[in-house]
Design an enzyme around this catalytic site. Structure first.
Site, PDB file in Angstrom:
ATOM      1  CG  ASN A 209      38.911  20.307  85.230  1.00 17.85           C
ATOM      2  OD1 ASN A 209      38.323  19.442  85.844  1.00 17.85           O
ATOM      3  ND2 ASN A 209      37.997  21.172  84.434  1.00 17.85           N
ATOM      4  CG  ASP A 278      37.724  29.167  84.071  1.00 19.17           C
ATOM      5  OD1 ASP A 278      36.478  28.886  83.995  1.00 19.17           O
ATOM      6  OD2 ASP A 278      38.392  28.917  85.445  1.00 19.17           O
ATOM      7  CE  LYS A 336      30.943  29.668  89.664  1.00 16.85           C
ATOM      8  NZ  LYS A 336      31.888  28.413  89.821  1.00 16.85           N
TER       9      LYS A 336
END
Ligand SMILES: Cc1cc2nc3c(=O)[nH]c(=O)nc-3n(C[C@H](O)[C@H](O)[C@H](O)COP(=O)(O)O)c2cc1C
Length: 396
Positions: A209, A278, A336
């Site tokens: 990323n 992820d 979260k």
């Protein structure tokens, strides 16, 4: 009131004296008041005039010189120093200090000061490795003297080995760290993660990323300067390594997981600024995947949720997460915070101008169970200090 910081630099008689000129110049550029004390031997290697010209202060060369003002009187420099740096430090000065000898201006000033003393040794490898020198270094360390370890390399005498003085840049960074007056994180063990992870597809490709690691690195630097014992676990980044902290380099999310778990025990505070992938490819191909069909599907498997796991076993630790979002930023972050049992979450909209990946600024919101504070655009260094300030407000 005296605001400008004062660094007294003791220069002793070694070939690396020329590097001390660079140190003086770098400190002056940071608006630090620099006073130089040269030993008799140091004056064989460089002139007092050079140090006087760069420091813009009188240079002390002889204890029995008649002082021309209060400022250069006997132990005045010992009192004025915020940090006393000896660079380069000979085997001789290390031996003298270790044995309580105060027979010239530098050794007398060292004995008389209450400021932190930083010693940057520079000498031939055989001298450095001499057990007597090593014993003196260990002795001084036990009294709280700071040492900036010399590097290995080709020395002026032609030998190759340990004994080369650290670079002026790193020495100045160390001094600046000590000059930082706010040590409100002293004694805290802080575990920080930063950067992206990489999940290999085949020997030449990976999933990753856009995280640059800049935010996590800024927090690590700020926490270090505020006195914390910092362990930084970092994925691959192009940033310069941070000196004077423990750094664990990792590659994949699995490596990151292991490194976090290995270092969790001693942490008082965990700040997870890393952007951990992820998902990973379900299967790794040990040979390069060849181009064939017009489209291809890459099966992925979910990686371990490190933050969730750390939150579930957090004990008395403070756990801080990050939420880099592109929509519903605050709602996603709040979710979260509660789902992962965090004490604080730092949210930012990575699509916002001047925010997010690979820029030196960030626009953050700090969310705790009681509070949401949204900040205007800040440098990542400013954001880092705000995050640390808010962590210190959390009661345990
Ligand atoms: C050319 C030359 C280079 C030297 N380089 C070093 C050195 O790098 N490190 C060291 O510990 N001593 C070195 N010495 C020896 C010191 O100058 C000597 O031990 C002196 O007494 C140190 O005094 P001071 O600690 O008061 O400056 C060197 C001597 C000479 C002649």
């Amino acid at each position: 009131m005296r605001c400008k910081k004062t660094v007294v630099i003791g220069v002793t008689g070694g070939v690396a004296v020329y590097k001390a000129l660079d140190i003086v110049s770098r400190l002056k550029k940071k608006d630090i008041d620099v006073h130089v004390i040269m030993t008799k031997a140091a004056q064989e290697f460089a002139s007092e005039l050079s140090f006087r010209s760069l420091s813009l202060n009188p240079v002390t060369t002889d204890m029995f010189d008649r002082p021309n003002s209060f400022d250069v009187e006997h132990i005045a420099l010992a009192k004025r120093a915020d940090v006393l740096l000896i660079a380069p430090a000979t085997a001789n000065i290390i031996g003298k200090i270790s044995n309580g000898i105060a027979d010239d201006m530098l050794s007398t000033t060292v004995m008389a000061t209450k400021a932190p003393v930083v010693i940057a040794p520079a000498m031939n490898t055989a001298m450095y490795e001499n057990p007597i020198v090593q014993r003196n270094i260990e002795n001084l360390k036990s009294y709280g003297y700071h040492f900036i370890e010399p590097l290995s390399g080709r020395l002026a005498c032609g030998d190759v080995g340990r004994g080369k003085m650290e670079s002026p840049e790193v020495i100045v960074e160390y001094v600046e760290m000590l000059l930082h007056s706010n040590k409100d994180l002293k004694g805290k063990n802080i575990l920080i993660t930063a950067g992206p992870t990489r999940e290999d597809i085949d020997p030449v490709r990976f999933i990753s990323n856009k995280s640059s690691g800049k935010m996590g690195y800024a927090i690590a630097r700020a926490a270090r300067d505020r006195g914390a014992n910092v362990t930084l676990i970092t994925g691959p980044t192009s940033l310069s390594p941070i000196k004077f902290i423990d750094v664990v380099n990792v590659y994949s999310s699995e490596d990151m997981y292991k490194a976090v778990m290995d270092n969790l025990e001693s942490a008082d505070i965990v700040i997870k600024a890393a952007a951990v992938s992820d998902y990973s490819p379900l299967d790794y191909s040990s040979i390069k995947i060849k181009k064939s069909e017009d489209s291809m599907t890459l099966p992925l498997r979910k990686n371990k949720d490190i933050l969730l796991e750390v939150g579930s076993i957090k004990g008395s630790r403070i756990i801080v997460g990050f939420a880099a979002e592109t929509n519903n930023v605050l709602d996603n972050a709040k979710l979260k915070l509660s789902k992962k049992n965090l004490d604080m979450i730092v949210a930012n909209d990575v699509l916002d101008k001047g925010s997010g990946f690979d820029v030196d600024t960030n626009k953050i919101s700090i969310i705790t169970n009681d509070d949401i504070i949204s900040y205007d655009i800040l440098t990542k260094d400013e954001a880092a200090n705000n995050i640390l300030d808010k962590i210190l407000e959390i009661k345990r």
